[in-house]
Design an enzyme around this catalytic site. Structure first.
Site, PDB file in Angstrom:
ATOM      1  CG  ASP A 102      42.940  25.134  -5.006  1.00 60.71           C
ATOM      2  OD1 ASP A 102      43.293  26.282  -5.354  1.00 60.71           O
ATOM      3  OD2 ASP A 102      43.179  24.658  -3.878  1.00 60.71           O
TER       4      ASP A 102
HETATM    5  N1  URA Z   1      45.490  21.330  -1.182  1.00 58.36           N
HETATM    6  C1  URA Z   1      44.757  22.394  -1.569  1.00 58.36           C
HETATM    7  O1  URA Z   1      44.134  23.045  -0.741  1.00 58.36           O
HETATM    8  N2  URA Z   1      44.731  22.719  -2.852  1.00 58.36           N
HETATM    9  C2  URA Z   1      45.424  22.032  -3.806  1.00 58.36           C
HETATM   10  O2  URA Z   1      45.371  22.393  -4.962  1.00 58.36           O
HETATM   11  C3  URA Z   1      46.174  20.931  -3.380  1.00 58.36           C
HETATM   12  C4  URA Z   1      46.192  20.591  -2.069  1.00 58.36           C
END
Ligand code: URA
Length: 234
Positions: A102
């Site tokens: 993310d």
């Molecule tokens: N978990 C998350 O919260 N974000 C990511 O990008 C990957 C795993």
């Protein structure tokens, strides 16, 4: 491209051995027999060997990147935010990220032109473990950690069992190593949110045995052949 190099790139044999195919009269370009080794193959030419059409095997690109926070993992973003592809300067091929980290998460990201590998790695059946370092404000008691390890409900579906280990508690924050074998949206952040804890820093440090090391934020390199083979087999 010279005919023998072209045939070798089709995976038929070595360049030298491919010369023999030409000299033996087994090769045609656009239906016309070719016997000169100096013959060049153009982009739109159709090449056959013993009447069978041959085509160069496409060489795929496989990159490992240390994704910085503040970048999205999509090719274009509706809010015009920077994408990880903006960081790739020296390739013209259509490269795409394998799965997503993310916007606020950093760390190990694979990018490739190989759609088959990308699909296999991101398929829900593939349970390759992904290791994250998560920093959380305050302390979390064992009972709450055990709850996360055993699975919590996100969007009505329980998360799979996972590993969570406290690395250190320092300056009011806990750092955990979290190993999950799923890839649900913002999974690690939402798992901690489910016990009312906010993840203030999140970094992916490994996918299976493939580790992130030696790359500064925003840097990337080609994967070594043995790393590519490993990913193709997991
Ligand atoms: N978990 C998350 O919260 N974000 C990511 O990008 C990957 C795993």
């Amino acid at each position: 491209m010279r005919i023998n190099k072209y045939l070798a790139e089709c995976g038929l044999s070595s360049r030298r051995k491919c010369e023999a195919f030409v000299l033996e009269g087994r090769v045609k370009i656009n239906g016309k027999p070719v016997t000169q080794l100096s013959t060049e193959v153009g982009n739109n030419d159709v090449v056959t060997v013993d009447g069978n059409k041959v085509q160069p095997i496409k060489k795929h690109i496989y990159l490992i990147m240390n994704k910085p926070k503040g970048y999205v993992c999509t090719a274009s973003d509706e809010f015009n935010r920077k994408t990880v592809l903006d960081l790739i300067k020296d390739r013209s091929e259509r490269i795409f990220p394998v799965g997503r980290l993310d916007y606020d998460t950093e760390g190990l990201l694979i990018l490739t032109t190989d759609g088959d590998l990308a699909n296999r790695l991101t398929h829900p059946r593939n349970e390759i473990p992904k290791t994250y370092i998560a920093k959380v404000e305050g302390e979390i008691d064992e009972a709450a950690l055990e709850k996360l390890r055993n699975g919590v409900i996100l969007d009505g579906v329980k998360t799979k069992k996972c590993r969570i280990k406290l690395i250190e508690f320092k300056e009011g924050h806990s750092r955990f190593e979290v190993v999950i074998s799923e890839g649900r949206n913002r999974q690690v952040r939402r798992m901690f949110e489910s016990i009312n804890k906010e993840v203030v820093f999140l970094k992916r440090v490994a996918i299976g045995d493939l580790k992130l090391s030696g790359l500064n934020r925003g840097e990337y390199r080609d994967l070594y052949p043995e790393e590519v083979n490993y990913l193709k087999l997991v």
